[in-house]
Design a protein around this motif. Structure first.
Motif, mmCIF file in Angstrom:
data_model
loop_
_atom_site.group_PDB
_atom_site.id
_atom_site.type_symbol
_atom_site.label_atom_id
_atom_site.label_comp_id
_atom_site.label_asym_id
_atom_site.label_seq_id
_atom_site.Cartn_x
_atom_site.Cartn_y
_atom_site.Cartn_z
ATOM 1 N N ALA A 205 9.526 -35.083 11.486
ATOM 2 C CA ALA A 205 9.621 -35.114 12.950
ATOM 3 C C ALA A 205 9.090 -33.816 13.539
ATOM 4 O O ALA A 205 9.451 -32.738 13.107
ATOM 5 C CB ALA A 205 11.062 -35.325 13.361
ATOM 6 N N THR A 206 8.202 -33.953 14.503
ATOM 7 C CA THR A 206 7.520 -32.797 15.057
ATOM 8 C C THR A 206 8.148 -32.410 16.386
ATOM 9 O O THR A 206 8.344 -33.274 17.235
ATOM 10 C CB THR A 206 6.039 -33.158 15.296
ATOM 11 O OG1 THR A 206 5.546 -33.779 14.112
ATOM 12 C CG2 THR A 206 5.213 -31.955 15.630
ATOM 13 N N PRO A 207 8.426 -31.143 16.585
ATOM 14 C CA PRO A 207 8.973 -30.759 17.880
ATOM 15 C C PRO A 207 7.914 -30.849 18.963
ATOM 16 O O PRO A 207 6.757 -30.574 18.704
ATOM 17 C CB PRO A 207 9.425 -29.318 17.675
ATOM 18 C CG PRO A 207 8.691 -28.838 16.493
ATOM 19 C CD PRO A 207 8.253 -30.012 15.698
ATOM 20 N N MET B 9 5.740 -23.911 9.960
ATOM 21 C CA MET B 9 6.068 -24.598 11.220
ATOM 22 C C MET B 9 5.077 -25.728 11.477
ATOM 23 O O MET B 9 3.935 -25.667 11.048
ATOM 24 C CB MET B 9 6.013 -23.562 12.350
ATOM 25 C CG MET B 9 6.652 -23.992 13.623
ATOM 26 S SD MET B 9 8.441 -24.091 13.435
ATOM 27 C CE MET B 9 8.893 -24.807 14.999
ATOM 28 N N HIS B 10 5.529 -26.743 12.188
ATOM 29 C CA HIS B 10 4.635 -27.803 12.655
ATOM 30 C C HIS B 10 3.628 -27.206 13.624
ATOM 31 O O HIS B 10 3.841 -26.122 14.161
ATOM 32 C CB HIS B 10 5.438 -28.833 13.461
ATOM 33 C CG HIS B 10 6.338 -29.656 12.626
ATOM 34 N ND1 HIS B 10 5.886 -30.696 11.875
ATOM 35 C CD2 HIS B 10 7.670 -29.597 12.429
ATOM 36 C CE1 HIS B 10 6.905 -31.247 11.255
ATOM 37 N NE2 HIS B 10 8.002 -30.599 11.564
ATOM 38 N N ASP B 11 2.602 -27.994 13.907
ATOM 39 C CA ASP B 11 1.685 -27.577 14.964
ATOM 40 C C ASP B 11 2.461 -27.518 16.273
ATOM 41 O O ASP B 11 3.222 -28.434 16.594
ATOM 42 C CB ASP B 11 0.544 -28.595 15.103
ATOM 43 C CG ASP B 11 -0.433 -28.464 13.936
ATOM 44 O OD1 ASP B 11 -0.641 -27.324 13.477
ATOM 45 O OD2 ASP B 11 -0.966 -29.492 13.490
ATOM 46 N N SER C 175 10.717 -27.788 11.243
ATOM 47 C CA SER C 175 10.936 -27.042 12.487
ATOM 48 C C SER C 175 11.935 -25.921 12.239
ATOM 49 O O SER C 175 13.067 -25.981 12.719
ATOM 50 C CB SER C 175 11.483 -27.971 13.570
ATOM 51 O OG SER C 175 10.812 -29.186 13.541
ATOM 52 N N PHE D 253 12.091 -33.570 19.670
ATOM 53 C CA PHE D 253 11.197 -33.997 18.587
ATOM 54 C C PHE D 253 10.335 -35.157 19.059
ATOM 55 O O PHE D 253 10.830 -36.070 19.715
ATOM 56 C CB PHE D 253 12.015 -34.436 17.366
ATOM 57 C CG PHE D 253 12.786 -33.311 16.737
ATOM 58 C CD1 PHE D 253 12.208 -32.491 15.791
ATOM 59 C CD2 PHE D 253 14.098 -33.067 17.115
ATOM 60 C CE1 PHE D 253 12.919 -31.452 15.225
ATOM 61 C CE2 PHE D 253 14.818 -32.035 16.556
ATOM 62 C CZ PHE D 253 14.224 -31.218 15.600
#
Lengths: 272, 237
Positions: free
Chosen positions: B206-208, A161-163, A213, B192
């Motif tokens: 792309a970051t949430p 997962m992203h930060d 994500s 995002f």
């Protein structure tokens, strides 16, 4: 005398009634046998019968020691009506991941892990139900298995997962929708361990974990990775089957290499 | 019945059969066409009503960066510079670049979003959150998988980032609804982050954004003003 009794039963209505009552009493006794103490106190009723237990996630058979990573929650993705990625040759992601999971489980158990599987058959627990199985454990990691519909066939990737911005509510507990937040760096460590092993075995696979994500990972309060294998587009399913032992070995060895670096929280769902 | 009348009757009967033989296939074809029309979804009707944003040739031509698959088969997207007449108004500009993105690259192998997907609506909130409402095909026709779904979102987010600086965050809806995942894997329940400085490599995905911000956008919890065009604003319940 026995003959007299036999005649009484056959010929007399009272005899027939007695037999019927006797049979009824026997069946009643048999049905409620468990309600009577087996310790010699005949007739003493046991504790009242309990209500059926609420279904809980499958628990490992042995209680884990106080410290250290012991449990791997293994998640064959999709299932039920959700077939996941579908190949033209009739290959379904939901079927393949279940077969992969069996091999991964064996490899993990050989490394001394207890394995909890989110689904055994063709069920389709929700994302939250699957996460809940991991979040209820203490000292667990979470591995979700996927087969892609794209990518170079014969490669495998690990996603973390992203930060996520960490947050707590008034009770100090980790919010469910950000459960992965405190574990992201640990997940990356685990992901990199497994990725490196997969890259050694499957040429063209990235040597480090990728970020994405992934819905399943976000609500999991444990070091969590998604392993995605390419792909359902292979013409011959055997190509995927041949990958299973390698994938299983990489996950098991990666988890074993990660074990010493993970200090297990005191309680399930706590921050690491 | 006299033989003469019998001949007339048989003749009429033969004619009726001949007419039926010609007419019935036509009737069958018409019925099939009518059935197809009935099957057209609500979304198709909506798509017909939603006119695609026309590129206005009088707009100044700018070099737009559109992100399609890099071709490296590793899930990354890379920019392709296309000279387009783009509006200076952010919402119209965003619609123009997204429609060009959906139209696809020359090399169809590099396509990141399905060809049958359409942008139904685009809103920009005052805080820089963009809400892009796509047709159902974005979910149903995007190849299922973490890599392919992330690539689809990356190409949309990075195209907006490169061409519409006012867009800070991106929330994707499907047919006006918030959905849990794009095609079974990628989380669409969060918005995002779009304007983060892009870092080369797969980790630049792309970051949430934090869920707290996302919640503020949830129609059920708040009333927000949606700017659809410079002179028009709508209120979403």
């Amino acid at each position: 005398m026995l003959l007299d009794v036999g005649r009484f039963v056959r010929n007399d209505i009272r005899g027939k009634l007695c037999v019927a009552l006797f049979v009824l009493a026997l069946s009643f006794a048999a049905r409620n046998g468990a309600a009577f103490s087996l310790s010699g106190q005949a007739g003493a009723p046991s504790a009242p019968q309990q209500t059926p237990p609420v279904p809980t996630p499958p628990q490992p058979t042995n209680t884990p020691p106080a410290t250290g990573l012991n449990i791997v929650v293994l998640d064959p993705a999709h299932g039920g009506t959700d077939l996941g990625a579908r190949g033209t040759g009739g290959i379904h992601e939901s079927d393949i991941v279940l077969e992969f999971a069996a091999q991964v489980r064996t490899a993990l158990e050989a490394q001394g892990f207890q394995v909890v599987q989110t689904r055994q058959g063709n069920a389709n627990p929700s994302f939250d139900d699957r996460s809940a199985m991991a979040n209820a454990q203490r000292g667990a990691i979470f591995v979700t298995l996927h087969i892609a519909s794209t990518g170079v066939p014969g490669t495998a990737r690990v996603y973390v997962m992203h930060d996520i911005a960490p947050g707590t509510d008034a009770t100090g507990l980790i919010p469910w929708d950000r459960a992965q937040a405190p574990f992201v760096s640990l997940s990356r460590k685990l992901g990199d361990q497994v990725s490196a092993l997969l890259a050694q075995r499957f040429k063209g696979s990235p040597a480090v974990a990728q970020t994405a994500s992934v819905r399943q990972l976000r609500t999991t309060a444990a070091p969590a990775i998604a392993v995605e294998i390419s792909s359902v587009t292979v013409e011959d399913r055997a190509q995927l089957d041949h990958m299973a032992p390698g994938v299983a070995d990489a996950i098991a060895r990666g988890a074993a290499a990660f074990r010493p670096t993970y200090v297990v929280p005191a309680n399930p769902g706590e921050r690491p | 019945m006299t033989p003469r009348w019998r001949y007339w009757f048989l003749g009429a009967l033969f004619l009726a059969v001949a007419i039926a033989a010609i007419y019935l296939p036509i009737l069958r074809r018409n019925i099939r066409q009518a059935a197809k029309l009935q099957q057209r979804s609500e979304e198709q009707a909506r798509r017909e009503l939603t006119q695609p944003t026309v590129i206005n040739p009088s707009d100044p031509k700018v070099k737009a960066k559109l992100f399609w698959a890099s071709g490296a088969d590793d899930g990354t997207v890379s920019p392709v510079t296309v000279e387009l007449p783009l509006s200076n108004e952010p919402v119209l500009r965003a619609k123009q670049v997204l429609n060009t993105l959906l139209a696809g690259p020359v090399d169809t192998e590099l396509r990141t979003v399905p060809s049958d997907a359409a942008l139904l609506a685009f809103y920009l909130l005052p805080d820089g959150t963009a809400i892009a409402d796509f047709s159902e095909a974005l979910g149903t026709s995007t190849p299922s998988g973490i890599q392919s779904e992330q690539m689809a979102v990356d190409s949309i987010a990075r195209t907006l980032e490169a061409n519409v600086p006012k867009v800070q965050r991106l929330k994707i809806l499907i047919r006006g609804q918030e959905v849990e995942t794009l095609a079974g894997h990628l989380d669409l329940s969060q918005a995002f982050l779009v304007n983060a400085n892009a870092v080369a490599g797969p980790r630049a995905a792309a970051t949430p954004m934090p869920a707290a911000l996302t919640r503020a956008l949830t129609p059920a919890t708040t009333t927000v003003k949606l700017t659809e065009s410079p002179n028009k604003s709508a209120t979403k319940p």
